[in-house]
Motif scaffolding. Structure first.
Motif, PDB file in Angstrom:
ATOM      1  N   GLN A 214       0.903  -1.284   0.241  1.00  0.00           N
ATOM      2  CA  GLN A 214      -0.079  -0.210  -0.617  1.00  0.00           C
ATOM      3  C   GLN A 214       0.891   1.886  -0.356  1.00  0.00           C
ATOM      4  OE1 GLN A 214      -2.594   0.421   3.441  1.00  0.00           O
ATOM      5  NE2 GLN A 214      -1.195   0.281   4.638  1.00  0.00           N
ATOM      6  N   GLY A 220      -5.887  -2.176   0.337  1.00  0.00           N
ATOM      7  CA  GLY A 220      -6.611  -3.410   0.332  1.00  0.00           C
ATOM      8  C   GLY A 220      -5.612  -4.685   0.504  1.00  0.00           C
ATOM      9  N   TYR A 221      -5.991  -5.455   0.725  1.00  0.00           N
ATOM     10  CA  TYR A 221      -4.966  -7.022   0.722  1.00  0.00           C
ATOM     11  C   TYR A 221      -4.655  -7.490  -0.211  1.00  0.00           C
ATOM     12  CZ  TYR A 221      -7.590  -7.528   5.209  1.00  0.00           C
ATOM     13  OH  TYR A 221      -7.914  -7.125   7.041  1.00  0.00           O
TER      14      TYR A 221
HETATM   15  C1  LIG Z   1      -8.512  -0.920  10.323  1.00  0.00           C
HETATM   16  C2  LIG Z   1      -7.942  -1.833   8.886  1.00  0.00           C
HETATM   17  C3  LIG Z   1      -8.959  -2.418   8.761  1.00  0.00           C
HETATM   18  C4  LIG Z   1      -9.027  -2.896   6.702  1.00  0.00           C
HETATM   19  N1  LIG Z   1      -9.258  -3.560   6.401  1.00  0.00           N
HETATM   20  C5  LIG Z   1      -9.334  -3.937   5.176  1.00  0.00           C
HETATM   21  C6  LIG Z   1     -10.022  -5.038   4.691  1.00  0.00           C
HETATM   22  O1  LIG Z   1     -11.761  -5.177   5.299  1.00  0.00           O
HETATM   23  N2  LIG Z   1     -10.010  -5.534   3.599  1.00  0.00           N
HETATM   24  C7  LIG Z   1      -8.559  -4.824   2.826  1.00  0.00           C
HETATM   25  O2  LIG Z   1      -8.556  -5.845   1.046  1.00  0.00           O
HETATM   26  N3  LIG Z   1      -8.307  -4.237   3.422  1.00  0.00           N
HETATM   27  C8  LIG Z   1      -8.503  -3.710   4.577  1.00  0.00           C
HETATM   28  N4  LIG Z   1      -7.342  -2.767   4.928  1.00  0.00           N
HETATM   29  C9  LIG Z   1      -6.229  -2.327   4.529  1.00  0.00           C
HETATM   30  C10 LIG Z   1      -4.892  -3.229   4.587  1.00  0.00           C
HETATM   31  O3  LIG Z   1      -4.846  -3.589   5.386  1.00  0.00           O
HETATM   32  C11 LIG Z   1      -3.916  -2.919   3.683  1.00  0.00           C
HETATM   33  O4  LIG Z   1      -4.176  -2.404   2.007  1.00  0.00           O
HETATM   34  C12 LIG Z   1      -3.125  -3.842   3.713  1.00  0.00           C
HETATM   35  O5  LIG Z   1      -2.666  -4.810   4.541  1.00  0.00           O
HETATM   36  C13 LIG Z   1      -1.465  -3.390   3.215  1.00  0.00           C
HETATM   37  O6  LIG Z   1      -0.701  -3.966   3.073  1.00  0.00           O
HETATM   38  P1  LIG Z   1       1.420  -4.145   2.769  1.00  0.00           P
HETATM   39  O7  LIG Z   1       2.184  -4.960   3.019  1.00  0.00           O
HETATM   40  O8  LIG Z   1       0.924  -2.988   1.699  1.00  0.00           O
HETATM   41  O9  LIG Z   1       1.459  -2.662   4.166  1.00  0.00           O
HETATM   42  P2  LIG Z   1       0.959  -3.273   5.320  1.00  0.00           P
HETATM   43  O10 LIG Z   1       0.130  -3.813   6.394  1.00  0.00           O
HETATM   44  O11 LIG Z   1       1.474  -2.105   6.593  1.00  0.00           O
HETATM   45  O12 LIG Z   1       3.184  -3.586   5.785  1.00  0.00           O
HETATM   46  C14 LIG Z   1       3.787  -2.938   6.411  1.00  0.00           C
HETATM   47  C15 LIG Z   1       4.800  -3.467   7.135  1.00  0.00           C
HETATM   48  O13 LIG Z   1       6.231  -2.987   7.399  1.00  0.00           O
HETATM   49  C16 LIG Z   1       6.428  -2.490   8.768  1.00  0.00           C
HETATM   50  N5  LIG Z   1       7.256  -1.833   8.939  1.00  0.00           N
HETATM   51  C17 LIG Z   1       6.824  -0.562   8.806  1.00  0.00           C
HETATM   52  N6  LIG Z   1       7.772   0.782   8.603  1.00  0.00           N
HETATM   53  C18 LIG Z   1       9.032  -0.272   9.246  1.00  0.00           C
HETATM   54  C19 LIG Z   1      10.050  -0.315   9.007  1.00  0.00           C
HETATM   55  N7  LIG Z   1      11.337   0.785   8.736  1.00  0.00           N
HETATM   56  N8  LIG Z   1      11.043  -0.864   9.376  1.00  0.00           N
HETATM   57  C20 LIG Z   1      10.305  -1.819   9.391  1.00  0.00           C
HETATM   58  N9  LIG Z   1       9.516  -2.488   9.671  1.00  0.00           N
HETATM   59  C21 LIG Z   1       8.609  -1.635   9.481  1.00  0.00           C
HETATM   60  C22 LIG Z   1       4.842  -2.049   9.423  1.00  0.00           C
HETATM   61  O14 LIG Z   1       5.034  -2.724  11.289  1.00  0.00           O
HETATM   62  C23 LIG Z   1       3.875  -3.692   8.687  1.00  0.00           C
HETATM   63  O15 LIG Z   1       4.957  -5.025   9.700  1.00  0.00           O
HETATM   64  C24 LIG Z   1      -7.470  -2.314   6.368  1.00  0.00           C
HETATM   65  C25 LIG Z   1      -6.657  -1.307   6.420  1.00  0.00           C
HETATM   66  C26 LIG Z   1      -7.132  -0.866   8.266  1.00  0.00           C
HETATM   67  C27 LIG Z   1      -6.227   0.222   8.466  1.00  0.00           C
END
Ligand SMILES: Cc1cc2nc3c(=O)[nH]c(=O)nc-3n(C[C@H](O)[C@H](O)[C@H](O)COP(=O)(O)OP(=O)(O)OC[C@H]3O[C@@H](n4cnc5c(N)ncnc54)[C@H](O)[C@@H]3O)c2cc1C
Length: 311
Positions: A214, A220-221
């Motif tokens: 994201q 989204g997931y």
């Molecule tokens: C409350 C909520 C509800 C949601 N519900 C839905 C839903 O129902 N359906 C859906 O499709 N999407 C949903 N989303 C959106 C979805 O969760 C995200 O779009 C998705 O998880 C993003 O995945 P990602 O791996 O890109 O980022 P993230 O899941 O944010 O992962 C990023 C990772 O990087 C780590 N990180 C950050 N900075 C650093 C650093 N400097 N050093 C090391 N690690 C770091 C973080 O700790 C985290 O573990 C929701 C989001 C929220 C906040």
């Protein structure tokens, strides 16, 4: 996530904080997302084209409201249920991008002196200025030049989806509107992708760094996993000298990447997968369901052809 793809070593994932950072004004920590609606679901008998004071071309549609319609809309906003703030979110950031329901709460006229102000937006059909106006801005341009998505300008909101839809459909011209992306305001770290990323998910400042998830500006997931997978594959291909992958524009992943790299940087906000990202079908189709079925069939067919050609 960011992937580092040196030519000499196997790619490794690096924490976003450890990669060469983009300029800080191109990295956002909150989104302020206004709803996006399907262009073909706006009643063009009601909505009229006009840019404020005639400046800005024909990129805008305007939905005019009478005093009564405005009051009914405001009441719907006030009655709507809101997503609660999480512990890690603070309300401080709101001043710059207040949700419409908060504006509605501040006073009867706050909205119509804010995002719903009608000044400079005379309705060419009546020659009069409406009591209030909802402005819609073209969000994209399809290959044929026609927009498929419109953004409700300044309409970020924390209302729950059902209440959001109920309120928006009270706006004249949007009675049967298809909502492609719901509004939201929450904590979210993302890049100004149109300035910083290539469609291969390479960082323009250093093509050896790729972004997925994201932080690229998807929501989204599924979207995060898909861009993460593509960034990972491209990092490996970069390291091994293979051509980088770009999924077809007609697939949902291709549509997302096209949006990330061509959206207006100034108004850029994260986007989820939605049918408005796909180029319109060449033929006229009756009914939203049938249109979506054909869009899916085309996406799957094009994606399979592309996939089978990938080495
Ligand atoms: C409350 C909520 C509800 C949601 N519900 C839905 C839903 O129902 N359906 C859906 O499709 N999407 C949903 N989303 C959106 C979805 O969760 C995200 O779009 C998705 O998880 C993003 O995945 P990602 O791996 O890109 O980022 P993230 O899941 O944010 O992962 C990023 C990772 O990087 C780590 N990180 C950050 N900075 C650093 C650093 N400097 N050093 C090391 N690690 C770091 C973080 O700790 C985290 O573990 C929701 C989001 C929220 C906040």
């Amino acid at each position: 996530a960011a992937f580092l793809a040196p030519q000499t070593a196997a790619p490794q994932t690096v924490a976003p904080g450890n990669a060469k950072p983009p300029p800080s004004n191109l990295l956002y920590f909150y989104d302020a997302i206004s709803p996006i609606v399907a262009a073909d679901s706006i009643d063009r008998e009601v909505a009229y084209e006009a840019a404020r004071y005639g400046v800005g071309g024909a990129d805008y549609l305007n939905c005019p409201l009478t005093r009564e319609e405005y009051q009914r809309f405001r009441e719907a906003l006030l009655a709507g249920e809101r997503y609660p703030l999480h512990d890690f979110e603070s309300a401080n950031y709101f001043e710059g991008c207040l949700p419409i329901e908060e504006l509605a709460e501040r006073g009867e006229d706050t909205l119509r002196f804010g995002p719903m102000r009608p000044v400079g937006l005379r309705d060419p059909r009546t020659g009069r200025r409406p009591f209030a106006v909802v402005q819609l801005r073209q969000e994209n341009r399809g290959p044929d030049g026609r927009p498929t998505m419109y953004n409700l300008v300044g309409f970020q909101t924390r209302l729950r989806r059902a209440d959001q839809a109920r309120a928006l459909r009270l706006i004249p011209g949007l009675g049967r509107v298809e909502i492609l992306r719901y509004g939201s305001v929450h904590q979210n770290t993302f890049l100004t992708a149109p300035l910083l990323l290539e469609a291969t998910l390479q960082f323009r400042g250093d093509p050896g760094i790729l972004f997925g998830g994201q932080i690229t500006g998807v929501e989204g997931y599924l979207e995060s996993a898909a861009t993460g997978l593509l960034a990972g594959l491209n990092a490996v291909r970069l390291a091994t000298g293979a051509a980088l992958l770009r999924p077809p524009r007609t697939s949902m992943l291709g549509g997302l990447l096209h949006y990330l790299t061509t959206a207006s940087p100034a108004a850029f906000q994260p986007i989820n997968a939605n049918f408005g990202l796909l180029p319109v079908l060449p033929q006229a189709v009756r009914g939203r369901q049938e249109r979506n079925r054909l869009l899916v069939a085309r996406a799957q067919a094009d994606f399979r052809i592309w996939q089978s050609a990938v080495r």
